[in-house]
Design a protein around this motif. Structure first.
Motif, PDB file in Angstrom:
ATOM      1  N   UNK A 316      14.934 -36.266  15.541  1.00 16.39           N
ATOM      2  CA  UNK A 316      15.338 -35.055  16.272  1.00 16.39           C
ATOM      3  C   UNK A 316      15.186 -35.269  17.772  1.00 16.39           C
ATOM      4  N   UNK A 317      14.081 -35.917  18.182  1.00 12.25           N
ATOM      5  CA  UNK A 317      13.782 -36.048  19.605  1.00 12.25           C
ATOM      6  C   UNK A 317      14.675 -37.083  20.289  1.00 12.25           C
ATOM      7  N   UNK A 318      14.895 -38.226  19.641  1.00 10.32           N
ATOM      8  CA  UNK A 318      15.664 -39.293  20.295  1.00 10.32           C
ATOM      9  C   UNK A 318      17.141 -38.927  20.454  1.00 10.32           C
ATOM     10  N   UNK A 319      17.660 -38.015  19.634  1.00  8.07           N
ATOM     11  CA  UNK A 319      19.044 -37.564  19.787  1.00  8.07           C
ATOM     12  C   UNK A 319      19.257 -36.823  21.100  1.00  8.07           C
ATOM     13  N   UNK A 320      18.147 -36.439  21.722  1.00  9.39           N
ATOM     14  CA  UNK A 320      18.226 -35.679  22.974  1.00  9.39           C
ATOM     15  C   UNK A 320      17.929 -36.527  24.207  1.00  9.39           C
ATOM     16  N   UNK A 321      17.871 -37.868  24.014  1.00  5.52           N
ATOM     17  CA  UNK A 321      17.747 -38.769  25.159  1.00  5.52           C
ATOM     18  C   UNK A 321      16.317 -39.090  25.551  1.00  5.52           C
ATOM     19  N   UNK A 322      16.203 -39.902  26.599  1.00  7.84           N
ATOM     20  CA  UNK A 322      14.912 -40.410  27.063  1.00  7.84           C
ATOM     21  C   UNK A 322      14.445 -39.630  28.286  1.00  7.84           C
ATOM     22  N   UNK A 399      17.405 -38.899  31.699  1.00  9.33           N
ATOM     23  CA  UNK A 399      17.494 -37.766  32.609  1.00  9.33           C
ATOM     24  C   UNK A 399      17.120 -38.179  34.034  1.00  9.33           C
ATOM     25  N   UNK A 400      17.955 -37.789  34.982  1.00  9.12           N
ATOM     26  CA  UNK A 400      17.704 -38.011  36.405  1.00  9.12           C
ATOM     27  C   UNK A 400      17.840 -36.661  37.103  1.00  9.12           C
ATOM     28  N   UNK A 401      16.760 -36.204  37.722  1.00  9.63           N
ATOM     29  CA  UNK A 401      16.738 -34.900  38.386  1.00  9.63           C
ATOM     30  C   UNK A 401      17.188 -33.773  37.464  1.00  9.63           C
ATOM     31  N   UNK A 402      16.774 -33.889  36.207  1.00 11.77           N
ATOM     32  CA  UNK A 402      17.071 -32.828  35.251  1.00 11.77           C
ATOM     33  C   UNK A 402      18.451 -32.913  34.630  1.00 11.77           C
ATOM     34  N   UNK A 403      19.260 -33.909  35.015  1.00 12.97           N
ATOM     35  CA  UNK A 403      20.602 -34.039  34.470  1.00 12.97           C
ATOM     36  C   UNK A 403      20.691 -35.269  33.560  1.00 12.97           C
ATOM     37  N   UNK A 404      21.431 -35.123  32.466  1.00 10.70           N
ATOM     38  CA  UNK A 404      21.613 -36.216  31.525  1.00 10.70           C
ATOM     39  C   UNK A 404      22.571 -37.246  32.106  1.00 10.70           C
ATOM     40  N   UNK A 405      22.133 -38.526  32.101  1.00 15.32           N
ATOM     41  CA  UNK A 405      22.927 -39.609  32.682  1.00 15.32           C
ATOM     42  C   UNK A 405      23.072 -40.722  31.652  1.00 15.32           C
ATOM     43  N   UNK A 406      24.272 -41.284  31.527  1.00 15.79           N
ATOM     44  CA  UNK A 406      24.509 -42.397  30.624  1.00 15.79           C
ATOM     45  C   UNK A 406      24.365 -43.703  31.409  1.00 15.79           C
ATOM     46  N   UNK A 407      23.397 -44.569  30.984  1.00 22.28           N
ATOM     47  CA  UNK A 407      23.144 -45.827  31.682  1.00 22.28           C
ATOM     48  C   UNK A 407      23.908 -46.956  31.015  1.00 22.28           C
ATOM     49  N   UNK A 408      24.245 -47.979  31.795  1.00 21.91           N
ATOM     50  CA  UNK A 408      24.910 -49.159  31.266  1.00 21.91           C
ATOM     51  C   UNK A 408      23.928 -50.306  31.036  1.00 21.91           C
ATOM     52  N   UNK A 409      22.779 -50.257  31.726  1.00 20.92           N
ATOM     53  CA  UNK A 409      21.820 -51.355  31.659  1.00 20.92           C
ATOM     54  C   UNK A 409      20.401 -50.791  31.548  1.00 20.92           C
ATOM     55  N   UNK A 410      19.500 -51.481  30.796  1.00 21.29           N
ATOM     56  CA  UNK A 410      18.093 -51.055  30.751  1.00 21.29           C
ATOM     57  C   UNK A 410      17.462 -50.978  32.137  1.00 21.29           C
TER      58      UNK A 410
END
Length: 454
Positions: A316-322, A399-410
């Motif tokens: 449940x938690x990981x579906x909501x991002x890191x 999350x960056x500054x409260x906004x969900x962001x999709x990263x390309x690299x670790x």
């Protein structure tokens, strides 16, 4: 001349009689206030309560004084020999007071008078029983005289074995342990029957001053005292010289036993049992009564239930991002020290803390939190591992500054110095997967599938 000698003899005799009369009056006065030594016959010390699962495995122990009472017949001869060698080698031969030892102590104290050295004692085991059970620890001559009088009376009323049994089950060993059985478990996680000569000798050295021979703070002093006890055992004929030399070559080997709950995943159940016992029988029964409690908890099913809940919460938690790292530390020097100071999760042993040492497009290089020795110090070795991009896939949406962001690299998610939770991949030596503590909480209701009862 003869008259003069007779005159002085008469004066000396009179003075001796007056001194003897004075001593008799003084001792008679002291004996009026002596405690009743017959209470030793009804001795019931505080004993540890033990809680067990349905299969008999130990779940928890509760005690104000961590003690398991053992009859003298259950205490091995080598253990009794160690304590008699350390405290009272003539125990089975004296009437309560060791006259030879007392005379030797008086001579040594007279020789050391004015030197600032601590006075040497000559208390027998019987005298220590009198002091520990019936008197205070005040360092006064009056208390010492009372101790001697009580020692004589105790010897007349009880057998040597009974006196030794009382002593070995009452004395304090440090680390909250009372009695030799509790001390064996606390220091070595063993029963008294499993103690080696070296271990028995170390325990026998502790009643003199547990903190003075602390296994970690004063290890050298502890080994020196233990070896002295071993030498006394050899001198008294309890072990051979070869056995003694072998025992003296061993390290202390202390492995303190932890307190509280021992059964993994049963902590909350155990706490509820503790509360119910207090509600029914009171705190004294729990912490002093030596209860043996059998519960309905099945350890195997409990582990399965815990795993099912953990997996559900993680999914449940990981579906909501890191949500980011636990904290950030400096990795320019020895990163193990600051990482060792970060508190992990005691109830999730599968996870461990790690620090990011390098991040790239392929994944992370991490340093594992160093383990601690039994002394509490961090081990010197530093272990590294890796987290591949695939093993931290859920974190690519962070999350960056409260906004969900999709990263390309670790490298866009974590940087060197970030502290994270990881779990070792099954079948791998140094490959790990990224983890994060779920914000969502959960509970489990166990239901009998046949009756429907909770």
């Amino acid at each position: 001349m003869i008259r003069l000698i007779g005159y002085f003899f008469g004066i000396g005799t009179t003075l001796a009689l007056l001194v003897a009369a004075g001593l008799a009056i003084y001792i008679g006065h002291l004996t009026k206030d002596l405690p009743d030594y017959e209470v030793l016959a009804k001795y019931e010390p505080p004993v540890t309560t033990r809680i067990h699962a349905s299969d008999g495995s130990l779940m928890a122990e509760y005690a104000r004084e961590r003690r398991l009472y053992l009859p003298i017949q259950a205490i091995p001869d080598r253990v009794k020999a160690a304590f008699m060698s350390a405290e009272d080698k003539n125990f089975y031969n004296h009437p309560g007071i060791d006259i030879t030892g007392l005379g030797r102590a008086i001579i040594v104290n007279l020789q050391n008078f004015g030197s600032g050295r601590r006075q040497v004692g000559a208390s027998t085991i019987t005298q220590q029983v009198a002091k520990n059970f019936l008197l205070t620890s005040d360092q006064t001559y009056e208390r010492k005289i009372k101790e001697m009088i009580l020692a004589f009376r105790i010897e007349q009323a009880y057998s040597k074995d009974r006196i030794l049994e009382l002593y070995l089950n009452e004395i304090f060993f440090g680390f909250g342990a009372y009695g030799v059985a509790g001390a064996a478990l606390t220091y070595f996680d063993k029963s008294v029957n499993e103690l080696t000569v070296a271990e028995a000798a170390y325990l026998a050295s502790l009643p003199k001053g547990p903190n003075n021979y602390h296994p970690f703070k004063h290890a050298d002093r502890a080994i020196e005292r233990r070896n002295w006890v071993i030498d006394q055992m050899v001198e008294n004929g309890y072990v051979t010289r070869e056995e003694g030399d072998k025992a003296k070559a061993e390290p202390l080997g202390v492995k303190p036993r932890r307190n509280g709950s021992y059964l993994f995943a049963g902590e909350y159940f155990t706490e509820e049992v503790r509360r119910q016992i207090i509600a029914r029988y009171g705190e004294n029964a729990l912490y002093e009564g030596g209860l043996s409690v059998r519960t309905t908890l099945d350890p195997k099913i409990q582990l399965i239930a815990r795993k099912a809940m953990q997996n559900g919460l993680l999914k449940y938690d990981t579906l909501r991002g890191y949500r980011g790292p636990v904290t950030h530390i400096d990795v320019s020097g020895d990163w193990g020290v600051p990482l060792g100071a970060v508190k992990g999760l005691e109830d999730v042993p599968e996870w461990t803390l790690a620090v990011v040492l390098d991040s790239s497009a392929d994944g992370l290089t991490i340093g594992m939190q160093p383990a601690r020795q039994v002394s509490g110090d961090l081990v010197k070795d530093r272990v590294e591992g890796t987290v591949s991009k695939d093993d931290m896939g859920f974190a690519m949406r962070h999350f960056v500054n409260g906004k969900s962001v999709r990263a390309k690299s670790p490298a866009e998610v974590l940087e060197p110095g970030d502290v994270i939770f990881v779990q070792k991949n099954e079948g791998s030596d140094n490959a790990y997967s990224l983890r994060q503590v779920p914000e969502v909480e959960g509970g489990l209701v166990a239901m009998d599938p046949h009756t429907g009862r909770v």
